[in-house]
Enzyme design. Structure first.
Site, PDB file in Angstrom:
ATOM      1  N   GLY A 132       4.014  14.471   7.383  1.00  0.00           N
ATOM      2  CA  GLY A 132       2.762  14.148   7.349  1.00  0.00           C
ATOM      3  C   GLY A 132       1.626  13.493   8.252  1.00  0.00           C
ATOM      4  O   GLY A 132       0.721  13.768   7.949  1.00  0.00           O
ATOM      5  N   GLN A 282      -4.262 -29.159  16.582  1.00  0.00           N
ATOM      6  CA  GLN A 282      -4.957 -28.019  17.418  1.00  0.00           C
ATOM      7  C   GLN A 282      -4.098 -26.564  17.354  1.00  0.00           C
ATOM      8  O   GLN A 282      -4.705 -25.842  17.631  1.00  0.00           O
ATOM      9  CB  GLN A 282      -4.898 -28.203  19.074  1.00  0.00           C
ATOM     10  CG  GLN A 282      -5.726 -27.562  19.897  1.00  0.00           C
ATOM     11  CD  GLN A 282      -5.876 -28.311  20.772  1.00  0.00           C
ATOM     12  OE1 GLN A 282      -4.800 -28.410  21.964  1.00  0.00           O
ATOM     13  NE2 GLN A 282      -7.126 -28.748  21.872  1.00  0.00           N
ATOM     14  N   ILE A 340       0.838 -21.204   8.446  1.00  0.00           N
ATOM     15  CA  ILE A 340       0.171 -22.000   8.080  1.00  0.00           C
ATOM     16  C   ILE A 340       0.695 -22.645   6.902  1.00  0.00           C
ATOM     17  O   ILE A 340       0.245 -24.049   6.446  1.00  0.00           O
ATOM     18  CB  ILE A 340      -1.561 -21.788   8.221  1.00  0.00           C
ATOM     19  CG1 ILE A 340      -1.582 -21.348   9.537  1.00  0.00           C
ATOM     20  CG2 ILE A 340      -2.094 -22.862   7.658  1.00  0.00           C
ATOM     21  CD1 ILE A 340      -3.379 -20.914  10.166  1.00  0.00           C
ATOM     22  N   GLU A 366      -3.910   7.306   6.466  1.00  0.00           N
ATOM     23  CA  GLU A 366      -4.936   8.026   7.220  1.00  0.00           C
ATOM     24  C   GLU A 366      -5.516   7.928   8.612  1.00  0.00           C
ATOM     25  O   GLU A 366      -5.988   7.461   9.011  1.00  0.00           O
ATOM     26  CB  GLU A 366      -6.751   7.033   6.630  1.00  0.00           C
ATOM     27  CG  GLU A 366      -6.912   6.760   5.036  1.00  0.00           C
ATOM     28  CD  GLU A 366      -7.217   7.987   4.861  1.00  0.00           C
ATOM     29  OE1 GLU A 366      -7.796   9.704   5.169  1.00  0.00           O
ATOM     30  OE2 GLU A 366      -7.334   9.012   3.377  1.00  0.00           O
TER      31      GLU A 366
HETATM   32  C1  LIG Z   1       1.875   3.214   0.145  1.00  0.00           C
HETATM   33  C2  LIG Z   1       1.681   5.422   0.414  1.00  0.00           C
HETATM   34  C3  LIG Z   1       0.340   5.738   0.445  1.00  0.00           C
HETATM   35  C4  LIG Z   1       0.262   7.151   0.699  1.00  0.00           C
HETATM   36  N1  LIG Z   1      -0.944   7.440   0.225  1.00  0.00           N
HETATM   37  C5  LIG Z   1      -0.451   9.381   0.108  1.00  0.00           C
HETATM   38  C6  LIG Z   1      -1.382   9.993  -0.505  1.00  0.00           C
HETATM   39  O1  LIG Z   1      -2.241   9.647  -1.291  1.00  0.00           O
HETATM   40  N2  LIG Z   1      -2.037  11.391  -0.085  1.00  0.00           N
HETATM   41  C7  LIG Z   1      -1.266  11.864   1.373  1.00  0.00           C
HETATM   42  O2  LIG Z   1      -0.612  12.608   1.342  1.00  0.00           O
HETATM   43  N3  LIG Z   1      -0.929  10.903   1.893  1.00  0.00           N
HETATM   44  C8  LIG Z   1       0.147  10.194   1.108  1.00  0.00           C
HETATM   45  N4  LIG Z   1       0.335   8.646   2.209  1.00  0.00           N
HETATM   46  C9  LIG Z   1       1.440   9.476   3.326  1.00  0.00           C
HETATM   47  C10 LIG Z   1       1.093   8.432   5.365  1.00  0.00           C
HETATM   48  O3  LIG Z   1      -0.391   9.797   4.999  1.00  0.00           O
HETATM   49  C11 LIG Z   1       1.639   8.950   5.738  1.00  0.00           C
HETATM   50  O4  LIG Z   1       2.847   8.402   5.507  1.00  0.00           O
HETATM   51  C12 LIG Z   1       1.354   8.629   6.956  1.00  0.00           C
HETATM   52  O5  LIG Z   1       0.302  10.397   7.716  1.00  0.00           O
HETATM   53  C13 LIG Z   1       2.198   9.326   8.247  1.00  0.00           C
HETATM   54  O6  LIG Z   1       3.564  10.130   7.778  1.00  0.00           O
HETATM   55  P1  LIG Z   1       5.102  10.079   8.217  1.00  0.00           P
HETATM   56  O7  LIG Z   1       5.402   9.113   7.024  1.00  0.00           O
HETATM   57  O8  LIG Z   1       5.385  11.376   7.448  1.00  0.00           O
HETATM   58  O9  LIG Z   1       5.425   9.908   9.693  1.00  0.00           O
HETATM   59  P2  LIG Z   1       5.178  10.987  10.690  1.00  0.00           P
HETATM   60  O10 LIG Z   1       4.745  11.952  10.375  1.00  0.00           O
HETATM   61  O11 LIG Z   1       7.028  11.164  10.511  1.00  0.00           O
HETATM   62  O12 LIG Z   1       5.364   9.777  11.805  1.00  0.00           O
HETATM   63  C14 LIG Z   1       6.464   9.140  11.966  1.00  0.00           C
HETATM   64  C15 LIG Z   1       6.488   7.831  13.483  1.00  0.00           C
HETATM   65  O13 LIG Z   1       6.243   8.567  14.950  1.00  0.00           O
HETATM   66  C16 LIG Z   1       4.427   8.408  15.480  1.00  0.00           C
HETATM   67  N5  LIG Z   1       4.793   9.550  15.607  1.00  0.00           N
HETATM   68  C17 LIG Z   1       4.142  10.572  14.742  1.00  0.00           C
HETATM   69  N6  LIG Z   1       3.448  11.690  15.888  1.00  0.00           N
HETATM   70  C18 LIG Z   1       3.375  11.318  16.903  1.00  0.00           C
HETATM   71  C19 LIG Z   1       2.517  11.464  18.032  1.00  0.00           C
HETATM   72  N7  LIG Z   1       1.960  13.185  18.517  1.00  0.00           N
HETATM   73  N8  LIG Z   1       3.093  10.570  19.028  1.00  0.00           N
HETATM   74  C20 LIG Z   1       3.195   9.277  18.846  1.00  0.00           C
HETATM   75  N9  LIG Z   1       3.220   8.918  17.967  1.00  0.00           N
HETATM   76  C21 LIG Z   1       3.228   9.835  16.800  1.00  0.00           C
HETATM   77  C22 LIG Z   1       3.951   8.213  13.672  1.00  0.00           C
HETATM   78  O14 LIG Z   1       3.113   7.323  14.141  1.00  0.00           O
HETATM   79  C23 LIG Z   1       4.607   7.207  12.907  1.00  0.00           C
HETATM   80  O15 LIG Z   1       5.110   5.714  13.597  1.00  0.00           O
HETATM   81  C24 LIG Z   1       0.805   7.226   1.367  1.00  0.00           C
HETATM   82  C25 LIG Z   1       1.568   7.121   2.269  1.00  0.00           C
HETATM   83  C26 LIG Z   1       2.123   5.294   2.182  1.00  0.00           C
HETATM   84  C27 LIG Z   1       2.935   4.712   2.500  1.00  0.00           C
END
Ligand SMILES: Cc1cc2nc3c(=O)[nH]c(=O)nc-3n(C[C@H](O)[C@H](O)[C@H](O)COP(=O)(O)OP(=O)(O)OC[C@H]3O[C@@H](n4cnc5c(N)ncnc54)[C@H](O)[C@@H]3O)c2cc1C
Length: 388
Positions: A132, A282, A340, A366
């Site tokens: 991802g 408040q 709230i 993104e």
């Molecule tokens: C509802 C939904 C719609 C989506 N739509 C699309 C789409 O249309 N097209 C598409 O291609 N993708 C889509 N995605 C995928 C989304 O872009 C990815 O989920 C996202 O890029 C994160 O990738 P991952 O889930 O594999 O997390 P991972 O990459 O496995 O990351 C897991 C955790 O580790 C952290 N992490 C990873 N690397 C590092 C680093 N170097 N330093 C610090 N922290 C790090 C991340 O921030 C996260 O907290 C969608 C996801 C969702 C949930």
């Protein structure tokens, strides 16, 4: 591209038309759609009529050619009521942007008018089960075979994956290239034999928009579907749309932050405890003040990034800051608004519970907010070198 200048009267008219549509058609049905997790076909048809599927595509290819700032305002307006439906045209427009920026003239003429009209709708297929954030780890491959490419692999979490018919598909054309991004390419991938939906993914929020696993099994497409018809450019092309993508997500965050604030403001003036509206306590005032400030700051950061984008400046720093701040503002405002609302915030009959479920996505999509911080810091340090 995105250079069409819109005067403010034109912008106001367009924003009023979108606002009227949101109030008349979207607001009354959102709870019903969300609870049934049903794709909003009727609303999609109306979005087509409003021109939203061509919002940022140049007029010469049939789009509205809106500046990013106007586009962001539209996304904010809609997201204040229902963020999910912006996902139906957001990633579709990133697909269009990749073709308009990097495609050949023939590819633009073939695809952009149909994308602009909404006849063809789609999105962006980057993420895989094991990749991802680290996109260079993708495993989907495309092998050249005469005048075609044959593609094998699996994508996951793809927005519009079921209802959409065409995607920008990131693959490896050279799995052994070092560094990996040199072996990556981006294809225009219409649904046809060899390309099927694996499954629909169930989610916490962001209901109704289809998120799917897509499977490519000996999927054969013409070599002319390679964007720009040059291998090895895919990583750059896919991430080239991320600035606008981040402005998109930031605008969604602003919408949710605003929507949560509006709901809290109304509720706090009508709900009474100890003989007076809760907005006179408040503790509630402090929450409203912070929520209003966050929503406004998020809006200003997002429009600042959109304006830089429209001036053609490099704006990854501004877009990253806007995305980070606005998405966290969405999450915090949704949580505070829910508090709230007391017990009613926990009720499915009230809108705030839906905003609370929708908000976290803006912190993931993104580029996660962890990555945004890293991108911001790297860019910040680069822009502020120590002399000597
Ligand atoms: C509802 C939904 C719609 C989506 N739509 C699309 C789409 O249309 N097209 C598409 O291609 N993708 C889509 N995605 C995928 C989304 O872009 C990815 O989920 C996202 O890029 C994160 O990738 P991952 O889930 O594999 O997390 P991972 O990459 O496995 O990351 C897991 C955790 O580790 C952290 N992490 C990873 N690397 C590092 C680093 N170097 N330093 C610090 N922290 C790090 C991340 O921030 C996260 O907290 C969608 C996801 C969702 C949930």
């Amino acid at each position: 591209m995105l250079k069409h200048v819109i005067d403010s009267a034109e912008e106001q008219e367009l924003l009023r038309a979108v606002e009227r549509w949101v109030q008349r058609e979207v607001a009354p049905r959102v709870l019903e759609y969300d609870h049934a997790d049903r794709y909003p076909h009727e609303l999609v048809e109306q979005m087509r009529e409003l021109g939203l599927f061509g919002a940022t595509i140049s007029p010469e290819y049939g789009g509205l050619g809106l500046p990013a700032a106007t586009y962001a305002r539209i996304v904010m307006l809609i997201s204040a009521v229902w963020m999910s439906i912006t996902g139906i045209f957001n990633s579709h427009l990133i697909l269009a942007l990749a073709i308009e920026r990097f495609g050949t003239e023939r590819q633009k003429r073939e695809w952009l008018p149909r994308l602009a009209s909404g006849e063809v709708r789609g999105g962006l297929a980057l993420t895989e089960p094991d990749a991802g954030t680290d996109l260079q780890g993708i495993r989907t491959t495309a092998r050249r075979d005469g005048d075609s490419y044959v593609i094998d692999g699996t994508k996951i979490w793809i927005s519009n994956g079921i209802e959409g018919s065409c995607f920008a598909l990131l693959v490896k054309t050279d799995p052994h290239a070092q560094p990996h991004h040199r072996g990556m390419s981006l294809f225009i991938a219409p649904k046809q034999e060899g390309f099927r939906v694996g499954r629909k993914l169930e989610k916490l929020g962001y209901k109704c928009i289809d998120s799917a696993e897509l499977v490519f099994d000996r999927y054969r497409i013409p070599a002319g579907y390679l964007i720009g018809e040059q291998e090895g450019q895919g990583f750059y092309q896919a991430t080239g749309g991320l600035e606008l993508g981040r402005i998109n997500v930031a605008a969604r965050g602003v919408g949710i932050a605003d929507g949560a604030l509006q709901l809290a403001t109304q509720y706090a003036q009508s709900r009474k405890t100890f003989g007076k509206p809760i907005c006179e306590h408040q503790a509630i005032q402090l929450k409203l003040a912070e929520m209003a400030t966050r929503a406004r700051a998020a809006r200003l950061l997002t429009l600042d990034a959109a304006d830089a984008f429209d001036r053609g400046e490099r704006c990854d720093l501004q877009a990253g800051m806007a995305k980070l701040f606005a998405s966290e503002a969405a999450l915090e405002n949704a949580t505070e608004s829910m508090r709230i609302h007391g017990a009613y915030g926990y009720s499915k009959e009230y809108h705030i519970e839906r905003l609370y479920r929708d908000a976290p996505l803006t912190c993931i999509g993104e580029g996660t907010n962890e990555m945004q911080r890293i991108i911001i810091a790297r860019q910040w340090i680069k822009q502020h070198p120590v002399a000597g």
